[in-house]
Scaffold this motif. Structure first.
Motif, PDB file in Angstrom:
ATOM      1  N   ALA A 192       0.831  -1.209   0.000  1.00 38.34           N
ATOM      2  CA  ALA A 192       0.000   0.000   0.000  1.00 38.34           C
ATOM      3  C   ALA A 192       0.862   1.254   0.000  1.00 38.34           C
ATOM      4  O   ALA A 192       0.545   2.248  -0.678  1.00 38.34           O
ATOM      5  CB  ALA A 192      -0.925  -0.006   1.209  1.00 38.34           C
ATOM      6  N   CYS A 195      -1.510  -1.550  -3.792  1.00 32.37           N
ATOM      7  CA  CYS A 195      -2.882  -1.851  -3.387  1.00 32.37           C
ATOM      8  C   CYS A 195      -3.372  -0.705  -2.522  1.00 32.37           C
ATOM      9  O   CYS A 195      -2.589   0.165  -2.125  1.00 32.37           O
ATOM     10  CB  CYS A 195      -2.964  -3.187  -2.650  1.00 32.37           C
ATOM     11  N   SER A 196      -4.644  -0.698  -2.233  1.00 33.99           N
ATOM     12  CA  SER A 196      -5.196   0.395  -1.445  1.00 33.99           C
ATOM     13  C   SER A 196      -4.870   0.208   0.035  1.00 33.99           C
ATOM     14  O   SER A 196      -4.685  -0.911   0.506  1.00 33.99           O
ATOM     15  CB  SER A 196      -6.717   0.463  -1.628  1.00 33.99           C
ATOM     16  N   ARG A 197      -4.826   1.304   0.753  1.00 35.55           N
ATOM     17  CA  ARG A 197      -4.615   1.224   2.198  1.00 35.55           C
ATOM     18  C   ARG A 197      -5.804   0.531   2.854  1.00 35.55           C
ATOM     19  O   ARG A 197      -5.636  -0.175   3.861  1.00 35.55           O
ATOM     20  CB  ARG A 197      -4.444   2.631   2.771  1.00 35.55           C
ATOM     21  N   ASP A 198      -7.002   0.701   2.273  1.00 34.19           N
ATOM     22  CA  ASP A 198      -8.179   0.042   2.837  1.00 34.19           C
ATOM     23  C   ASP A 198      -8.019  -1.471   2.833  1.00 34.19           C
ATOM     24  O   ASP A 198      -8.408  -2.144   3.798  1.00 34.19           O
ATOM     25  CB  ASP A 198      -9.430   0.427   2.052  1.00 34.19           C
TER      26      ASP A 198
END
Length: 366
Positions: free
Chosen positions: A282, A287-290
């Motif tokens: 992330a 990839c997303s932090r979520d």
């Protein structure tokens, strides 16, 4: 009975999975005994399971001799390997014999390696008694011992002749060991199966609480995934099997820093390592932090570590990266990392700068 086949040509073997299977093990092992005494290698904590196995063998006319070792990672050593090999030779082991490994990953790794080198290779059967061994180490033929330089650095690929998995034996497993094994279950979802990760989010707590049907489903799903990957890349040469190492590069460094001790057991290291791999991904926009937060949240929900603090590691990034330099996957000074473009989208990256990894780890909470 669920039977999963690991398709490896002449080394193809079955994995039998069913609750209560240990009591019926003699039915599967008797044809392998050839009328000879069967050696069983286990550890001191498994006397109840050993008695069940020996009773089943006796009922099928098979004599057995138990070799009981000390439990724990310390037994994966040169000294224990030497004692085990001497003991097996003393009882007259033959190349055509099958030694039974009854235990967790330590027993399986140690017995597998001993059988790989005894008389240039004898056969063995895995009967894993921990969740981690059932879904991971008992399948695929990786065998090894540890050395001062690091974990699993001396070993061989040596496939078992058969794997017998009884989810019911997990009823006697300490909850900490059960959680550690569960980390390897979740890993299969993180690698390439986002729907299975979602299943784990929904069912993980009940699985850990004792639901036998959920445990059996998780084992079957995990073993099927590993069997497919091993059949495609037995010796980790194409990069496919390397995906199974998700979380392990970070995790092994944490284990090394804690002395491969009970401070941090393997599955806990894998959980923390997976969380770190997703956060590193992330941080680099992969990839997303979520999604990274979602992975960490699931570890916290099942009381597994999601980073350095939970793993009880206070070392700086340079120290942890130095442990990584001893990783057996190091090639020409480069260490491949398993990173993620999202949950279920793991890939192998050979361009990671270790100095950047050290800086990332320095910024992690302790």
């Amino acid at each position: 009975m669920t039977v999963i086949t690991v398709n490896l040509g002449a080394r193809t073997y079955p994995i039998h999975i069913r609750a209560g299977l240990l009591e019926e093990a003699g039915d599967h092992l008797a044809p392998l005994a050839r009328g000879r005494t069967m050696a069983i290698v286990t550890d001191e904590n498994l006397s109840g399971h050993l008695a069940t196995l020996q009773a089943s063998l006796t009922a099928h006319g098979v004599a057995s001799e138990a070799i009981v070792l000390s439990p724990g990672e310390g037994s994966k050593s040169w000294a224990t390997l030497e004692r085990l090999c001497d003991h097996l030779l003393d009882i007259g082991i033959e190349r055509g014999d099958h030694v039974v490994a009854l235990g967790g990953g330590v027993i399986g790794d140690l017995v597998g390696f001993a059988c790989a080198i005894l008389k240039r290779g004898c056969r063995f059967v895995q009967i894993p008694t921990t969740l981690l061994a059932q879904v991971d180490s008992s399948v695929g033929g990786k065998t090894a011992i540890n050395t001062r330089a690091g974990k699993n650095l001396i070993g061989a690929f040596h496939q078992p002749a058969m794997v017998l998995i009884d989810p019911q034996v997990l009823d006697t497993l300490p909850i900490r060991e059960l959680r550690a094994g569960y980390a390897e279950v979740v890993k299969y979802g993180l690698i390439d199966d986002p729907a299975f990760f979602a299943w784990c989010e929904t069912n993980g707590a009940a699985l850990l609480a004792g639901d036998i049907a959920l445990r059996e489903y998780a084992i079957i799903h995990s073993v099927s995934a590993k069997a497919r990957i091993v059949a495609a890349d037995e010796h980790e040469t194409t990069g496919t099997r390397a995906l199974l190492n998700l979380g392990h590069t970070f995790g092994h460094a944490l284990e090394a820093e804690t002395g491969f001790s009970q401070t941090l057991i393997h599955g806990e290291g894998v959980a923390a390592g997976c969380a770190l791999a997703f956060r590193y991904s992330a941080a680099h926009g992969l990839c997303s932090r979520d999604e990274a937060d979602r992975v960490a949240a699931h570890w916290r929900a099942v009381q597994l570590p999601d980073g350095l603090a939970g793993a009880h590691v206070a070392a700086d990034g340079a120290t942890l990266v130095d442990h990584m330099r001893h990783d057996k996957k190091m090639a020409a000074g480069t260490l491949p990392f398993l990173l993620a473009r999202g949950i279920g989208r793991t890939y192998l990256d050979t361009t990671v700068d270790l100095a950047d990894v050290a800086a990332f780890l320095d910024a992690e909470p302790r």
